[in-house]
Design an enzyme around this catalytic site. Structure first.
Site, PDB file in Angstrom:
ATOM      1  N   ARG A  83     -10.042  -5.940  14.017  1.00  0.00           N
ATOM      2  CA  ARG A  83      -9.538  -4.804  13.316  1.00  0.00           C
ATOM      3  C   ARG A  83      -9.471  -4.330  11.783  1.00  0.00           C
ATOM      4  O   ARG A  83      -8.742  -5.523  11.293  1.00  0.00           O
ATOM      5  CB  ARG A  83      -8.132  -4.423  14.081  1.00  0.00           C
ATOM      6  CG  ARG A  83      -6.975  -3.538  13.186  1.00  0.00           C
ATOM      7  CD  ARG A  83      -7.470  -2.184  14.042  1.00  0.00           C
ATOM      8  NE  ARG A  83      -6.100  -1.398  12.963  1.00  0.00           N
ATOM      9  CZ  ARG A  83      -4.812  -0.525  13.320  1.00  0.00           C
ATOM     10  NH1 ARG A  83      -4.559  -1.088  13.941  1.00  0.00           N
ATOM     11  NH2 ARG A  83      -5.222   0.229  12.233  1.00  0.00           N
ATOM     12  N   ARG A  92     -10.566   2.088  15.290  1.00  0.00           N
ATOM     13  CA  ARG A  92      -9.997   0.956  15.421  1.00  0.00           C
ATOM     14  C   ARG A  92     -10.512   0.551  16.548  1.00  0.00           C
ATOM     15  O   ARG A  92     -10.160   1.219  17.493  1.00  0.00           O
ATOM     16  CB  ARG A  92      -8.320   1.052  15.327  1.00  0.00           C
ATOM     17  CG  ARG A  92      -8.279   1.856  15.668  1.00  0.00           C
ATOM     18  CD  ARG A  92      -6.837   1.853  15.357  1.00  0.00           C
ATOM     19  NE  ARG A  92      -6.631   2.557  14.328  1.00  0.00           N
ATOM     20  CZ  ARG A  92      -5.586   3.809  14.326  1.00  0.00           C
ATOM     21  NH1 ARG A  92      -4.555   3.249  14.037  1.00  0.00           N
ATOM     22  NH2 ARG A  92      -5.965   3.955  12.341  1.00  0.00           N
ATOM     23  N   ASP A  95      -5.862  -1.314  18.815  1.00  0.00           N
ATOM     24  CA  ASP A  95      -4.320  -0.928  18.068  1.00  0.00           C
ATOM     25  C   ASP A  95      -3.473  -1.344  19.210  1.00  0.00           C
ATOM     26  O   ASP A  95      -3.931  -1.133  20.025  1.00  0.00           O
ATOM     27  CB  ASP A  95      -4.705   0.284  17.840  1.00  0.00           C
ATOM     28  CG  ASP A  95      -3.499   1.167  16.919  1.00  0.00           C
ATOM     29  OD1 ASP A  95      -2.375   0.285  16.333  1.00  0.00           O
ATOM     30  OD2 ASP A  95      -2.746   2.266  16.995  1.00  0.00           O
ATOM     31  N   ASP A  97       1.099  -1.362  19.339  1.00  0.00           N
ATOM     32  CA  ASP A  97       1.726  -0.764  18.805  1.00  0.00           C
ATOM     33  C   ASP A  97       3.051  -1.340  19.578  1.00  0.00           C
ATOM     34  O   ASP A  97       3.017  -1.034  20.917  1.00  0.00           O
ATOM     35  CB  ASP A  97       2.173   0.563  18.752  1.00  0.00           C
ATOM     36  CG  ASP A  97       1.710   1.542  17.337  1.00  0.00           C
ATOM     37  OD1 ASP A  97       0.838   0.623  16.431  1.00  0.00           O
ATOM     38  OD2 ASP A  97       0.806   2.467  17.898  1.00  0.00           O
TER      39      ASP A  97
END
Length: 161
Positions: A83, A92, A95, A97
């Site tokens: 990344r 990307r 990712d 989160d």
């Protein structure tokens, strides 16, 4: 530390997206979460500059580290997987989160939980609704399915927002 239920959003739009999601799940299970349960994968339109479509997925598991430690582990996995943070909302390889961390509410410079934009993102809510539609998101008092249904129709389905 006691075990805490954690929900993560995964996304990839570069390279072999399915393989990258699998690699991320494997590393998350190895380093962070036990009892991993995964939503179906959704293909979604990107947000931001022109770029390839994303594959998005939600995973849930149990964690025994602090939220800040969990963030550092997620950032380490992203870095290991290539990344690069060069362009906001840019393409990307992966990712990761943190969406929820138990019922904790955290507002730090590097980390806000529940994720501050999850209620606006069909690419998070749609796969999450497949996994646990009746889960009530802390702070909102609303279920994942209700949050998804509350999005404008132009943002529901597989389109990103």
């Amino acid at each position: 530390m006691m075990s805490i239920p954690v929900r993560l959003a995964l996304g990839s739009n570069l390279g072999d997206r399915e393989e990258l999601l699998q690699q991320a799940r494997d590393l998350i299970e190895e380093r962070l979460l036990t009892g991993l349960v995964c939503s179906p994968i959704h293909e979604t339109d990107p947000v931001g500059p022109p770029q390839p479509k994303y594959l998005n997925q939600i995973v849930r598991g149990e964690c025994e580290v602090s939220a800040m430690d969990a963030l550092q582990i997620c950032l380490g996995i992203e870095k290991q997987m290539g990344r690069e943070r060069t362009l906001q909302w840019g393409p990307r390889s992966i990712d990761i989160d943190i969406l929820t961390f138990g019922d904790q509410q955290i507002s730090e410079t590097m980390l806000t939980i529940p994720h501050p934009r999850l209620m606006e993102r069909s690419f998070v809510l749609a796969p999450w609704a497949d996994l646990e539609p009746n889960f009530v998101v802390p702070v909102t008092g609303r279920s994942v399915a209700d949050l998804l249904a509350a999005l404008p129709s132009s943002l529901r389905g597989t389109a990103g927002c």
